[in-house]
Scaffold this motif. Structure first.
Motif, PDB file in Angstrom:
ATOM      1  N   PRO A   1       0.964  -1.520   0.021  1.00 14.11           N
ATOM      2  CA  PRO A   1      -0.283   0.347   0.028  1.00 14.11           C
ATOM      3  C   PRO A   1       0.513   1.267  -0.255  1.00 14.11           C
ATOM      4  O   PRO A   1       2.090   1.194   0.263  1.00 14.11           O
ATOM      5  CB  PRO A   1      -0.918  -0.176   1.206  1.00 14.11           C
ATOM      6  N   GLY A   2       0.258   2.239  -0.932  1.00 19.55           N
ATOM      7  CA  GLY A   2       1.311   3.069  -0.691  1.00 19.55           C
ATOM      8  C   GLY A   2       2.276   3.124  -1.841  1.00 19.55           C
ATOM      9  O   GLY A   2       3.177   3.962  -2.243  1.00 19.55           O
ATOM     10  N   ASP A   3       2.728   2.398  -2.407  1.00 21.46           N
ATOM     11  CA  ASP A   3       3.426   2.246  -3.901  1.00 21.46           C
ATOM     12  C   ASP A   3       3.597   3.530  -5.206  1.00 21.46           C
ATOM     13  O   ASP A   3       2.301   3.322  -5.501  1.00 21.46           O
ATOM     14  CB  ASP A   3       3.498   0.476  -4.803  1.00 21.46           C
ATOM     15  N   ALA A   4       4.904   3.580  -5.569  1.00 20.27           N
ATOM     16  CA  ALA A   4       4.801   4.828  -6.797  1.00 20.27           C
ATOM     17  C   ALA A   4       4.289   3.984  -7.363  1.00 20.27           C
ATOM     18  O   ALA A   4       3.474   4.474  -8.345  1.00 20.27           O
ATOM     19  CB  ALA A   4       5.956   5.134  -6.706  1.00 20.27           C
TER      20      ALA A   4
ATOM     21  N   ARG B   1      -8.875  -0.729  -0.174  1.00 20.44           N
ATOM     22  CA  ARG B   1      -9.712  -2.268  -0.525  1.00 20.44           C
ATOM     23  C   ARG B   1     -11.709  -1.351  -0.538  1.00 20.44           C
ATOM     24  O   ARG B   1     -12.206  -1.959  -1.819  1.00 20.44           O
ATOM     25  CB  ARG B   1     -10.389  -3.304   0.308  1.00 20.44           C
ATOM     26  N   SER B   2     -11.427  -0.381   0.254  1.00 20.75           N
ATOM     27  CA  SER B   2     -12.970   0.331  -0.080  1.00 20.75           C
ATOM     28  C   SER B   2     -12.895   1.551  -0.564  1.00 20.75           C
ATOM     29  O   SER B   2     -13.993   2.328  -1.059  1.00 20.75           O
ATOM     30  CB  SER B   2     -13.515   0.334   1.384  1.00 20.75           C
ATOM     31  N   ARG B   3     -11.291   2.077  -1.379  1.00 25.66           N
ATOM     32  CA  ARG B   3     -11.794   3.801  -1.868  1.00 25.66           C
ATOM     33  C   ARG B   3     -10.879   3.118  -3.252  1.00 25.66           C
ATOM     34  O   ARG B   3     -10.545   4.333  -3.939  1.00 25.66           O
ATOM     35  CB  ARG B   3     -10.959   4.092  -0.971  1.00 25.66           C
ATOM     36  N   GLY B   4     -10.723   2.116  -4.001  1.00 20.33           N
ATOM     37  CA  GLY B   4     -10.302   1.938  -5.226  1.00 20.33           C
ATOM     38  C   GLY B   4      -9.522   2.756  -5.500  1.00 20.33           C
ATOM     39  O   GLY B   4      -8.112   2.249  -4.332  1.00 20.33           O
ATOM     40  N   GLU B   5      -8.742   3.040  -6.948  1.00 20.83           N
ATOM     41  CA  GLU B   5      -7.536   3.590  -7.380  1.00 20.83           C
ATOM     42  C   GLU B   5      -7.062   4.855  -5.708  1.00 20.83           C
ATOM     43  O   GLU B   5      -7.645   5.762  -5.262  1.00 20.83           O
ATOM     44  CB  GLU B   5      -7.308   4.299  -8.082  1.00 20.83           C
ATOM     45  N   GLN B   6      -5.103   4.506  -5.479  1.00 19.47           N
ATOM     46  CA  GLN B   6      -4.947   5.473  -4.749  1.00 19.47           C
ATOM     47  C   GLN B   6      -3.561   6.363  -5.590  1.00 19.47           C
ATOM     48  O   GLN B   6      -2.947   5.329  -6.042  1.00 19.47           O
ATOM     49  CB  GLN B   6      -4.970   4.809  -3.793  1.00 19.47           C
ATOM     50  N   LEU B   7      -3.286   7.114  -4.496  1.00 17.32           N
ATOM     51  CA  LEU B   7      -1.971   7.770  -5.214  1.00 17.32           C
ATOM     52  C   LEU B   7      -1.245   7.266  -4.487  1.00 17.32           C
ATOM     53  O   LEU B   7      -1.661   7.092  -3.394  1.00 17.32           O
ATOM     54  CB  LEU B   7      -1.837   9.685  -5.311  1.00 17.32           C
ATOM     55  N   PRO B   8       0.569   7.311  -4.754  1.00 20.63           N
ATOM     56  CA  PRO B   8       1.079   6.879  -4.556  1.00 20.63           C
ATOM     57  C   PRO B   8       1.608   7.335  -2.561  1.00 20.63           C
ATOM     58  O   PRO B   8       0.921   8.855  -3.145  1.00 20.63           O
ATOM     59  CB  PRO B   8       2.472   6.947  -5.004  1.00 20.63           C
ATOM     60  N   ARG B   9       2.192   6.756  -2.316  1.00 17.75           N
ATOM     61  CA  ARG B   9       1.836   7.481  -0.358  1.00 17.75           C
ATOM     62  C   ARG B   9       3.351   6.907   0.138  1.00 17.75           C
ATOM     63  O   ARG B   9       3.561   5.598   0.696  1.00 17.75           O
ATOM     64  CB  ARG B   9       0.537   7.213   0.301  1.00 17.75           C
ATOM     65  N   PRO B  10       4.407   8.020  -0.205  1.00 23.31           N
ATOM     66  CA  PRO B  10       6.021   7.131   0.521  1.00 23.31           C
ATOM     67  C   PRO B  10       5.960   6.250   1.821  1.00 23.31           C
ATOM     68  O   PRO B  10       6.639   5.402   2.129  1.00 23.31           O
ATOM     69  CB  PRO B  10       7.316   8.179  -0.251  1.00 23.31           C
TER      70      PRO B  10
ATOM     71  N   LEU C   1       3.187   5.840   3.963  1.00 24.78           N
ATOM     72  CA  LEU C   1       2.309   4.400   3.652  1.00 24.78           C
ATOM     73  C   LEU C   1       3.636   2.744   3.646  1.00 24.78           C
ATOM     74  O   LEU C   1       3.114   2.570   3.881  1.00 24.78           O
ATOM     75  CB  LEU C   1       0.989   4.582   3.561  1.00 24.78           C
ATOM     76  N   GLU C   2       3.765   3.064   2.009  1.00 23.32           N
ATOM     77  CA  GLU C   2       4.594   2.154   1.927  1.00 23.32           C
ATOM     78  C   GLU C   2       5.820   2.160   2.460  1.00 23.32           C
ATOM     79  O   GLU C   2       6.105   0.903   2.759  1.00 23.32           O
ATOM     80  CB  GLU C   2       5.082   2.548   0.251  1.00 23.32           C
ATOM     81  N   ARG C   3       6.744   3.000   3.335  1.00 21.72           N
ATOM     82  CA  ARG C   3       8.120   2.796   4.065  1.00 21.72           C
ATOM     83  C   ARG C   3       7.442   1.608   5.602  1.00 21.72           C
ATOM     84  O   ARG C   3       7.717   0.713   5.698  1.00 21.72           O
ATOM     85  CB  ARG C   3       8.365   3.635   4.629  1.00 21.72           C
ATOM     86  N   TRP C   4       6.501   2.418   5.924  1.00 17.77           N
ATOM     87  CA  TRP C   4       5.880   1.820   6.965  1.00 17.77           C
ATOM     88  C   TRP C   4       5.429   0.333   7.077  1.00 17.77           C
ATOM     89  O   TRP C   4       5.782  -0.604   8.009  1.00 17.77           O
ATOM     90  CB  TRP C   4       4.622   2.452   8.108  1.00 17.77           C
ATOM     91  N   CYS C   5       4.495  -0.148   5.856  1.00 20.05           N
ATOM     92  CA  CYS C   5       4.616  -1.016   5.311  1.00 20.05           C
ATOM     93  C   CYS C   5       5.169  -2.711   5.074  1.00 20.05           C
ATOM     94  O   CYS C   5       5.453  -3.111   5.919  1.00 20.05           O
ATOM     95  CB  CYS C   5       3.260  -1.339   4.567  1.00 20.05           C
ATOM     96  N   ARG C   6       6.611  -1.705   4.637  1.00 22.17           N
ATOM     97  CA  ARG C   6       7.567  -2.855   5.282  1.00 22.17           C
ATOM     98  C   ARG C   6       8.411  -2.902   6.014  1.00 22.17           C
ATOM     99  O   ARG C   6       9.016  -4.440   5.763  1.00 22.17           O
ATOM    100  CB  ARG C   6       8.996  -1.453   3.864  1.00 22.17           C
TER     101      ARG C   6
END
Length: 154
Positions: A19-22, A28-37, A39-44
């Motif tokens: 999630p957050g990937d560039a 799941r509930s809101r569809g396509e999303q813009l990158p969020r670096p 969030l991506e780092r936190w998930c990793r």
């Protein structure tokens, strides 16, 4: 039961598309999303296992597992393509699309663990999968074309 003609299902291997990937991502509930670096780092950082990439023999095992499961369930499999970090399936079933996705993933995991060179990971796949309803022959045709032909041209 649904009136679905077919479903285009995509799921990814663990740790390869956060999630957050560039490259883009779906909530799941809101569809396509813009990158969020951030969030991506936190998930990793929250990952509990190593990233999973499918080798050529793993990809073949996954595709065969999908074919066999569809045959067993009497689902119409239009196309399957296992890539290094994700799997695409176009299938017609009267089951709930998420249930179809989960059954295919579970069967693929079982087969990966049983193959000659087993793939054992605590997590093989990311949670869930993207399921797009295909409610016309043209939609099915386009999805099959994408799965079969477009993957190698990217």
């Amino acid at each position: 039961m649904t009136d679905t003609i077919a479903v285009f299902i995509t799921w990814t291997t663990y740790g390869t598309w956060m999630p957050g990937d560039a490259r883009g991502w779906r909530d799941r509930s809101r569809g396509e999303q813009l990158p969020r670096p951030l969030l991506e780092r936190w998930c990793r950082e929250q990952m509990t296992g190593e990233t999973v990439l499918l080798e050529p023999h793993d990809r073949e095992t996954v595709e065969n597992a999908c074919r066999e499961h569809c045959l067993f369930r009497n689902w119409q499999l239009y196309a399957v393509n296992a890539r290094t970090n994700h799997v695409h399936v176009v299938v017609a079933s009267m089951e709930n699309p998420q249930k179809v996705c989960e059954q295919l993933k579970a069967n693929c995991t079982r087969r990966l663990r049983q193959q000659e060179t087993p793939l054992f990971r605590a997590r093989t796949w990311t949670r869930g999968g993207d399921c797009s309803i295909l409610d016309s022959d043209k939609d099915i045709e386009l999805a099959v074309q994408y799965v079969v032909e477009a993957q190698d041209s990217q």
